[in-house]
Design a protein around this motif. Structure first.
Motif, PDB file in Angstrom:
ATOM      1  N   GLU A  22      45.547  26.911  40.076  1.00 13.29           N
ATOM      2  CA  GLU A  22      44.792  27.721  40.898  1.00 13.29           C
ATOM      3  C   GLU A  22      45.393  28.134  42.280  1.00 13.29           C
ATOM      4  O   GLU A  22      45.638  29.317  42.804  1.00 13.29           O
ATOM      5  N   THR A  65      41.693  36.601  42.553  1.00 13.96           N
ATOM      6  CA  THR A  65      41.013  35.240  43.161  1.00 13.96           C
ATOM      7  C   THR A  65      40.805  34.553  41.894  1.00 13.96           C
ATOM      8  O   THR A  65      39.768  34.930  41.209  1.00 13.96           O
ATOM      9  N   GLN A 108      38.304  40.233  32.559  1.00 15.36           N
ATOM     10  CA  GLN A 108      38.470  38.912  32.766  1.00 15.36           C
ATOM     11  C   GLN A 108      39.658  38.359  31.921  1.00 15.36           C
ATOM     12  O   GLN A 108      39.911  38.672  30.826  1.00 15.36           O
ATOM     13  N   ASN A 151      38.494  31.437  39.541  1.00 13.32           N
ATOM     14  CA  ASN A 151      37.459  30.554  39.773  1.00 13.32           C
ATOM     15  C   ASN A 151      37.525  29.403  38.820  1.00 13.32           C
ATOM     16  O   ASN A 151      37.833  29.566  37.643  1.00 13.32           O
ATOM     17  N   ASN A 152      37.523  28.314  39.312  1.00  9.19           N
ATOM     18  CA  ASN A 152      37.871  27.226  38.911  1.00  9.19           C
ATOM     19  C   ASN A 152      36.343  26.397  38.453  1.00  9.19           C
ATOM     20  O   ASN A 152      35.805  25.831  39.519  1.00  9.19           O
ATOM     21  N   ASP A 153      36.212  26.068  37.347  1.00  9.65           N
ATOM     22  CA  ASP A 153      35.035  25.429  36.791  1.00  9.65           C
ATOM     23  C   ASP A 153      35.260  23.915  36.490  1.00  9.65           C
ATOM     24  O   ASP A 153      34.603  23.152  35.774  1.00  9.65           O
ATOM     25  N   ASN A 207      38.502  37.368  37.480  1.00 14.59           N
ATOM     26  CA  ASN A 207      37.985  38.453  37.402  1.00 14.59           C
ATOM     27  C   ASN A 207      38.849  39.515  37.886  1.00 14.59           C
ATOM     28  O   ASN A 207      39.137  39.449  38.844  1.00 14.59           O
TER      29      ASN A 207
END
Length: 155
Positions: A49, A60, A34, A62-64, A71
Motif C-alpha cells: 500500500e 489511492t 478496479q 484501499n486496504n481491507d 479504484n
C-alpha cells in the motif's frame, strides 16, 4: 479502463530490497474500474500500500487487511493532462537510456582506436553507425509516446 500493467513500475521495499509488485502479489482486474492486489505474504500488505502511494501513479489503494483494491476513476481533463505528462517523462527516460548506451559504445570504439585495434576510417564508420542506431531508436520512442498521447487524449 483498469489494466494490471499500470502497476508494473511499482517497487515494494521487501526485506530491505526493492522488489517488483508482481513478484509479491497477484494483480487482477475484477471490473473495468478496479484493480485487486492479493499478496502472497499477507504481512507485506502495508508495504505494498505504501509503495503504491509513493510510486506517483496518482492512485489511492484501499486496504481491507486481506487484499488491496484500487479504484480507477474515469478520466477527467486534468487527469488526462497528468497522464500525458507521465507519458512524456517515461519517453524522456527511454531516450536518456538510449543516449547512455550510445555514449558507452562511442567510448569503446575510441578505446579500440587508441589501442590500434581499428583504424581511423573504421572508427568513423562505427561512430556514424552508432549515431544512426541511436537516432532510429530515439525516433521509435518519440513515435510511441506520440501514439500514446493521442490514445490518452481521446475521449
Amino acid at each position: 479502463r483498469a489494466n494490471a500493467s499500470i502497476l508494473d513500475r511499482v517497487q515494494v521495499e521487501y526485506y530491505g530490497a526493492p522488489t517488483p509488485l508482481n513478484q509479491l502479489a497477484t494483480v487482477s482486474v475484477p471490473s473495468s474500474q478496479q484493480l485487486q492486489i492479493d499478496p502472497y505474504d499477507k504481512s507485506v500488505t502495508g508495504d505494498i500500500e505504501k509503495a503504491i502511494i509513493e510510486s506517483g501513479i496518482g492512485l489511492t489503494p484501499n486496504n481491507d487487511g486481506d487484499v488491496i483494491r484500487i479504484n480507477i476513476p474515469s478520466l477527467t481533463e486534468d487527469r488526462r493532462k497528468e497522464l500525458l505528462k507521465m507519458c512524456r517523462e517515461i519517453g524522456e527516460e527511454g531516450k536518456v537510456a538510449i543516449r547512455n548506451v550510445r555514449r558507452d559504445g562511442v567510448d569503446k570504439i575510441k578505446k579500440m582506436e587508441k589501442a590500434g585495434d581499428v583504424g581511423k576510417d573504421e572508427m568513423a564508420d562505427g561512430l556514424d553507425e552508432m549515431q544512426k542506431i541511436t537516432d532510429k531508436y530515439a525516433k521509435e520512442v518519440d513515435d510511441t509516446v506520440g501514439s500514446k498521447e493521442k490514445e490518452v487524449m481521446t475521449v
